[in-house]
Design a protein around this motif. Sequence first.
Motif, short mmCIF file in Angstrom:
data_model
loop_
_atom_site.label_atom_id
_atom_site.label_comp_id
_atom_site.label_asym_id
_atom_site.label_seq_id
_atom_site.Cartn_x
_atom_site.Cartn_y
_atom_site.Cartn_z
N VAL A 37 68.64 64.97 36.05
CA VAL A 37 69.68 63.92 35.89
C VAL A 37 71.18 64.23 35.53
CG1 VAL A 37 70.53 62.03 34.53
CG2 VAL A 37 68.00 62.15 35.09
N LEU A 38 71.16 65.64 34.84
CA LEU A 38 72.37 66.31 34.70
C LEU A 38 73.07 67.02 35.84
CD1 LEU A 38 71.83 68.08 30.91
CD2 LEU A 38 73.09 65.47 31.51
N CYS A 39 72.30 67.38 36.77
CA CYS A 39 72.46 68.01 37.95
C CYS A 39 73.15 67.07 38.50
CB CYS A 39 71.25 68.74 38.51
SG CYS A 39 70.98 70.21 37.99
N VAL A 40 72.71 65.92 39.03
CA VAL A 40 73.21 64.93 39.72
C VAL A 40 74.45 64.26 39.21
CG1 VAL A 40 72.97 62.40 40.73
CG2 VAL A 40 70.84 63.98 40.37
N ASN A 41 74.61 64.35 37.88
CA ASN A 41 75.96 64.03 37.12
C ASN A 41 76.84 65.11 37.31
OD1 ASN A 41 77.40 62.40 35.25
ND2 ASN A 41 77.27 64.21 34.13
N SER A 42 76.52 66.32 37.64
CA SER A 42 77.34 67.29 38.04
C SER A 42 78.31 66.98 39.14
CB SER A 42 76.86 68.52 38.05
OG SER A 42 76.38 69.30 36.89
N LEU A 43 77.42 66.49 40.06
CA LEU A 43 78.17 66.14 41.30
C LEU A 43 79.41 65.32 41.23
CD1 LEU A 43 75.05 65.18 43.55
CD2 LEU A 43 76.53 67.08 43.89
#
Length: 436
Positions: free
Chosen positions: A171-177
Motif C-alpha cells: 500500500v505504501l509503495c502505491v502511495n509512493s506513486l
Amino acid sequence: MMAIVGSAVGLGNIWRFPYLAGMNGGAAFLLLYLGLILLVGLPMILSEFILGRATHRGAVGSFKQLAPRSRWYLVGYMGVAAGFCILGFYSVIAGWSVRFLYDAVVNAHAGLSQEEITAGFNAFKNSGWQPILLSTGFLGLTALVVFKGVEKGVERWNKILMPLLIGILLVLCVNSLTLEGFREGMTFLFRPDFSKITANTVLDALGQVFFTLSLGMGVMITYSSYVVKSENMLRSKGIVVLIDTSIAIIAGIAIFPAVFTFQINPTEGPDLIFLTLPNIFARMAGGQYVGILFFLLITIAALTSIVSIFEMMTNYLMEELKMTRRRAVWWLFGTLSVLSALCAQSQVEGSGLRIGNLNVFDLLDLLSANYLMTVGGLLIVLFVGWHISEKRLRRVFTSNGRYNNRLFPVFRFVVRYLSPVAVAVIFLSKIGLIRG
Ligand code: TRP
C-alpha cells in the motif's frame, strides 16, 4: 519455512536496509547487495542448513559432533556474542517503534512540518530516559515471552502478521506513486552511480546480507535441526532469500520517494525511516490508521526477532552453563538492559559514549553485522566446504540423491572457493591490504 522467513524478515529489511542504502548511494549499494546475496548469502544459508540437517543439533552441538576434539565449536560461541550485540541495539529500535506507534494512535504528527517532526524525534532521543525506558520495557516483555516458552505461539502469529506486513508495505509503495519525489526516489534506488562504491560500501552490503538473512550466528543451523522431512533444500532456501530480498526492495520503494519529497537527507543513518514515515502517514488518506497498523506490525516483527535471538541465548546458558531457565532469562535481561541503555544513551547529543567517530549504538550495529556475523559465516562455509567429506555433503545437499544432483558440483565449488574468497577479499580491502 515460515519460521525461517519470520526470523529473516524483521527490522533488517524495513529499517536497516533503507538506512544503509541511503548512506551508501542507493542503487550502487542495492546492486552490490543483490550480487552478494547470490554469491554469499544463498550458499551460506544452505551451508548452515546442511550442518543442522546432518547432525540435528544446534550451533555448538553440530560442530562438536562433526569435528570432535577440535576448536570449531568456538564458531558457535561467536554467534552468541553476535546475538548479544544485536539485541543491544535492536531493542532500542524496537523501543522507537513503540513510541511511533503511540504517536500514531494519538495522531501526534498531524499537520507538523518536517522540521517539527525532526525536532520532536531528536528531543525524544536526547531525553535519554525515554528510549531507555522503552527498550528496557521491550526486553522485559521479551524475557517474559521466553520465560513462558510460548515460542510456538509466536510462530503462529508470524504466519498471519507477515502477509499483513507485506500488504501494508505494498500500500505504501502505491502511495509512493503519488509523491512528487517519486522519480527522484526511484532514480536514487535503481540507477547506480559506481563512483559511490568504496571498500566500506562493499563491507556494509556484505554485513547487510548476513544481518538480513540471520546468518553467521548458527540460527539457521538450529532451525534446520528441527526439519525432519526431506525437502528440496535449494528451492526452499531460494524462496526464503527471494522473499526477504523482495521485502527490502519494497521497503526501499516505499521510503525513498518520500525521502526526496520531504527533503530528508538520504544519508541520515539509523533515523531515516523514522523521519520519513510520519510524513507519509500524515499526507495519506486514512494515514493515521495505516500508521497505527504499520508501527504495530513492525513492533511485532521486532518482538518476534528479538524473542528468537533471546531464546537461542537462553538455550546456550542452560545447556553450556547449566543454568535454570529462570536464572538464564534474568541474567540476560539484566545484562542486556545495561547494554541497550548504553546504546540509547550514546545517541544523546554530546554523549561521550563513543569510540572514534562511532557511538556505542553504531559500533554494536557494525561490529555484529560487519564483523562477527561475517567472520562466523566465513568459518561456517569453510567448514562445510573443506571439512565435511564430499560424499556426506552430497548426500545432505541432494537429500540422498533426490534433488539437484547436477547443481551439487556448482554448490561445492561456490562454498569451497567463491564465497570464502569473496568474503576474504572484502575484508582485506577494508583493512587496506588490497587496494581497489
Ligand atoms: N534477520 C533479522 C532482520 O532482518 C535480524 C536477525 C539477525 C535475526 N540475526 C537474527 C533474527 C537471529 C532472528 C534471529 O531483522
